[in-house]
Design a protein around this motif. Structure first.
Motif, mmCIF file in Angstrom:
data_model
loop_
_atom_site.group_PDB
_atom_site.id
_atom_site.type_symbol
_atom_site.label_atom_id
_atom_site.label_comp_id
_atom_site.label_asym_id
_atom_site.label_seq_id
_atom_site.Cartn_x
_atom_site.Cartn_y
_atom_site.Cartn_z
ATOM 1 N N GLY A 661 0.919 -1.173 0.058
ATOM 2 C CA GLY A 661 -0.069 0.090 -0.047
ATOM 3 C C GLY A 661 1.001 1.233 -0.080
ATOM 4 N N ALA A 696 -6.553 -1.369 -0.398
ATOM 5 C CA ALA A 696 -7.665 -2.363 0.184
ATOM 6 C C ALA A 696 -7.006 -3.771 0.688
ATOM 7 C CB ALA A 696 -8.633 -2.768 -0.810
ATOM 8 N N ALA A 704 -7.835 2.493 4.860
ATOM 9 C CA ALA A 704 -8.908 2.807 4.347
ATOM 10 C C ALA A 704 -9.334 4.347 3.774
ATOM 11 C CB ALA A 704 -10.187 2.287 5.155
ATOM 12 N N ALA A 707 -7.561 5.183 0.810
ATOM 13 C CA ALA A 707 -8.360 4.773 -0.371
ATOM 14 C C ALA A 707 -9.542 5.735 -0.647
ATOM 15 C CB ALA A 707 -8.932 3.356 0.153
ATOM 16 N N ALA A 738 -11.649 -1.559 1.091
ATOM 17 C CA ALA A 738 -10.562 -1.097 2.178
ATOM 18 C C ALA A 738 -11.361 -1.040 3.527
ATOM 19 C CB ALA A 738 -10.173 -0.054 1.612
#
Length: 777
Positions: A661, A696, A704, A707, A738
């Motif tokens: 991520g 996610a 989250a 995202a 996510a």
């Protein structure tokens, strides 16, 4: 240019010296009383004398002094050799002439043969009819000898006249000498000068001028049409032959205005006929050259194909009205068919097929061969069908041709070129339609069968096999890889048996490899076979077969095929192939070979293969490859947006979820900065969706929120007019996912709000791609 002509010394000097003198008479049109007035270039009975070039006609001319019977018999024997088609007749005639001259020169008492201008003219004409490559040079040397003999003896029977020069001009005009037209025009100017000086026997007439025009018509000089037109304009009453030769010159040239020039000349001929000059009436040859110019122009302007059709219909109508000189021949119909094959009109194939049917009907009704369809007729229709994207119709026309040939019509004998044309149509159609790979294979087998039955004219060559392989590889049909490999092995067997012409090259191997790489049949080992064929191709190249040299495109094909396999071995094999490509570059001796330089497409295929495997080391390799691409000086190897998107996807699928991520967000920020100066690297919806997917799957805190932040940036960019970025079902589903993977207490509430927002987007846009699906729920 005249100084470079290979004329004998004395003739060269005298001819070229005169050719550089400006023409005061304008080719015989002088009217000065202080100069001997020569007749202008007009039609006369001398034309027929030149056409026959018989010894009797030359002897009977008033300008040739009478000769004794022995010399007359000698000339008749030379004339017999000139008319003979026996091999070596020209050499024999020249040997007889030189022997007789030597006897005269020595003063032998027993000689009663005294060669005269007729003797020289006949031997020159003999060389003209021989069509040998040495004929122009031998004829020029004989003329040099004649002129030298006349200068030494001043004997009137040796004075060169228009018959001698006409025979020389005829020899040069029909030769393949690239400077023939320049030499002929130089001789024409020399004759004009001699005529001005009082030698009426050298006054050039229409025959000489027509031969000069014809020489320019056959010339490859860029200004040949203009030179021919200048000579035409010098004629007081130009004939059909002169006009036709000028049109031939224009139709052979690549001038953009050639068709219009031919059209203007045709109008000029009609005007002369209307003014009472029937000698300028167009015939079928004249109109054929006009149509030939139309056919060339039709490549760029389809209206000229219509003009060719109109002219052909006009020829048919006038022929039916009794004007037999303009009756269209098979060549006329073939030129019109070629015009249709060259043009890009949608209905060109239909019109060509209709015209072919008309030829068949006319031939069947009359039984005359003047309009009988031949192989060129069918070939033009087949080409028109292939060009129009109608391979099935091309196949039907070709089958019709084969049936006529099997019924005994030798004029429609199939050729290798026509087989290749039909195969080319099948190969092009196999990109978008099914079944053409099998049709190409069937046609190839039928071609081989005919060849083995004894038709050597249709022996398949390398192009034939490569076209069949291309059709099979593009078809992506079941078992296409195996079928392509069978043909490749057959080519190799033929080569090993002694047929050098069909040795597989890079195109052959490439087509077979693509057939395996794109095979739809699963579990067949096609990807493995693609790699093995590539290794076989590399071995062939290293053994000295340079035509089999692999290139980066075929490496990309195999690497891309490996990306379909979700195994660590596939990723490892893809990296090995990149190393082998680098090894081939070293094998070529360090010479920069653009075909072996990895480009962006190849690197992206390799990144795609690495992204399908979740091992952390593969993701690290992918990032190293991108860094290497960024260091490349070659623009063709620099990373593009797809490169970065694939790298982000690598991190999105990596087993190192906590790092994936973060890396995805870092590359997104990098692309946003690069996009400010390079629009091609500006992030698109694929970039944002991939980053959101990576977040996610990430286990880091706040993934989250990040995202959803990416989603908001997408919405803002789309609102500001960036149509390449538009949130869809995938985007919302990934953001909701996510939140579903987070441990946040508000995750359910945030997910529910996003679902409502997505439904609102769908109701506003009405696009199915924004509608929530079962994965969203």
């Amino acid at each position: 240019r005249f100084h470079a002509l290979a004329l004998p010394s004395s003739l060269l000097l005298s001819t070229l010296a005169l050719s550089h003198v400006p023409s005061a008479r304008g080719f015989g049109l002088v009217h000065s009383s202080s100069m001997h007035a020569a007749p202008p270039f007009t039609s006369s009975s001398s034309t027929s004398i030149f056409l026959s070039t018989s010894t009797e006609s030359l002897i009977n001319d008033a300008n040739v002094p009478p000769v004794n019977p022995s010399t007359r018999d000698f000339n008749c024997e030379l004339n017999r050799l000139a008319r003979s088609e026996a091999k070596g007749s020209a050499q024999e005639a020249e040997a007889m002439l030189l022997t007789a001259l030597n006897k005269v020169k020595r003063g032998d008492d027993d000689t009663d043969v005294f060669p005269n201008v007729v003797s020289f003219s006949t031997v020159i004409n003999c060389w003209s009819r021989s069509y040998l490559a040495e004929a122009p040079e031998r004829a020029l040397r004989l003329m040099e000898l004649l002129e030298r003999r006349y200068q030494d003896t001043q004997d009137e029977v040796l004075r060169p006249n228009k018959f001698a020069y006409g025979a020389l001009v005829n020899t040069l005009a029909r030769s393949r000498d690239p400077d023939a037209a320049l030499k002929v025009e130089a001789i024409l100017h020399k004759m004009e000068k001699l005529c001005e000086d009082g030698n009426e026997g050298c006054c050039p007439d229409e025959y000489i001028v027509n031969k000069c025009i014809n020489a320019w018509a056959r010339s490859t000089e860029r200004n040949a049409p203009e030179r021919a037109l200048t000579l035409l304009d010098a004629l007081e009453e130009p004939s059909t032959v002169a006009f036709t030769s000028v049109m031939q010159a224009y139709s052979r040239s690549d001038r953009a205005d050639a068709a219009d020039k031919c059209e203007d000349l045709l109008k000029r001929m009609h005007n002369l006929v209307d003014q009472g000059h029937p000698e300028a009436s167009p015939n079928f040859r004249t109109l054929n050259y006009v149509m030939r110019a139309y056919a060339k122009k039709a490549r760029h302007d389809e209206s000229y194909a219509e003009k060719a059709e109109e002219l052909l219909r006009s020829m048919e109508e006038r022929s039916n009205a009794g004007y037999r000189d303009v009756r269209p021949t098979t060549a006329s119909y073939n030129i019109c068919l070629k015009a249709l094959a060259n043009c890009r009109a949608r209905d060109a194939a239909t019109r060509a097929n209709t015209l072919l049917n008309r030829m068949i009907v006319l031939y069947g009704a009359s039984g005359s061969t003047y309009c009988k369809p031949d192989a060129l007729s069918f070939g033009s229709v087949i080409k028109a069908c292939v060009k129009a994207g109608q391979p099935d119709r091309a196949g039907r026309v070709f089958k019709r041709m084969l049936n006529r040939h099997d019924d005994g019509d030798e004029d429609v004998s199939p050729s290798r070129f026509l087989y290749n044309t039909v195969l080319e149509g099948f190969a092009a159609a196999s990109r978008s339609s099914k079944g053409y790979g099998k049709k190409a294979e069937k046609l190839l087998l039928a071609m081989e069968k005919r060849y083995y039955r004894g038709n050597a004219e249709i022996k398949p060559n390398l192009v034939t096999y490569n076209l069949a392989l291309a059709a099979i590889s593009r078809s992506r049909e079941k078992w296409s890889g195996e079928r392509a490999e069978v043909i490749l092995d057959r080519m190799q067997e033929f080569y090993e048996a002694g047929d050098e012409e069909v040795r597989p090259d890079a195109l052959s191997y490439g087509a077979a490899i693509r057939a395996h790489a794109s095979a739809r049949k699963k579990g067949s080992g096609s990807i493995r076979r693609a790699g093995e064929l590539l290794q076989r191709q590399i071995v062939e190249f290293k053994s000295g077969h340079n035509a089999a040299k692999p290139n980066r495109i075929i490496f990309s094909t195999v690497i891309n095929a490996l990306s379909k396999r979700f195994t660590p071995a596939a990723a490892e094999k893809a990296c090995v192939l990149l190393g082998e490509l680098e090894g081939l570059r070293r094998f070529t001796g360090g010479v920069i070979d653009e075909d072996l330089v990895p480009d962006t497409v190849l690197y992206n295929s390799l990144l795609k293969t690495l992204s399908k495997n979740q091992l952390p080391e593969n993701t690290i390799k992918a990032e190293e490859i991108v860094r290497q691409m960024e260091r490349e000086k070659n623009a063709a190897s620099r990373p593009n947006l797809k490169t970065y998107n694939t790298l982000i996807n690598c991190w999105a699928h990596s087993e190192s979820k906590d790092v994936g991520g973060k890396k995805a967000v870092l590359f997104l920020e990098k692309l946003e900065n690069l996009g400010k100066t390079n629009a091609a690297l500006k992030p698109d919806d694929v970039t944002y969706n991939t980053v959101i997917k990576a977040l996610a799957r990430s286990l880091q805190d706040g993934a989250a929120e990040k995202a959803e932040e990416c989603l908001e940036r997408m919405k803002a960019a789309h609102k500001n007019g960036d149509k390449g970025i538009a949130p869809d079902c995938r985007t919302y589903t990934s953001v909701i996912n996510a939140w579903a993977n987070s441990m946040d207490k508000q995750a359910g509430e945030r997910a529910g709000r996003l679902l409502e927002e997505q439904w609102g987007l769908y109701e506003v846009t009405g696009k199915e791609r924004t509608k929530p699906d079962y994965i969203t729920y």
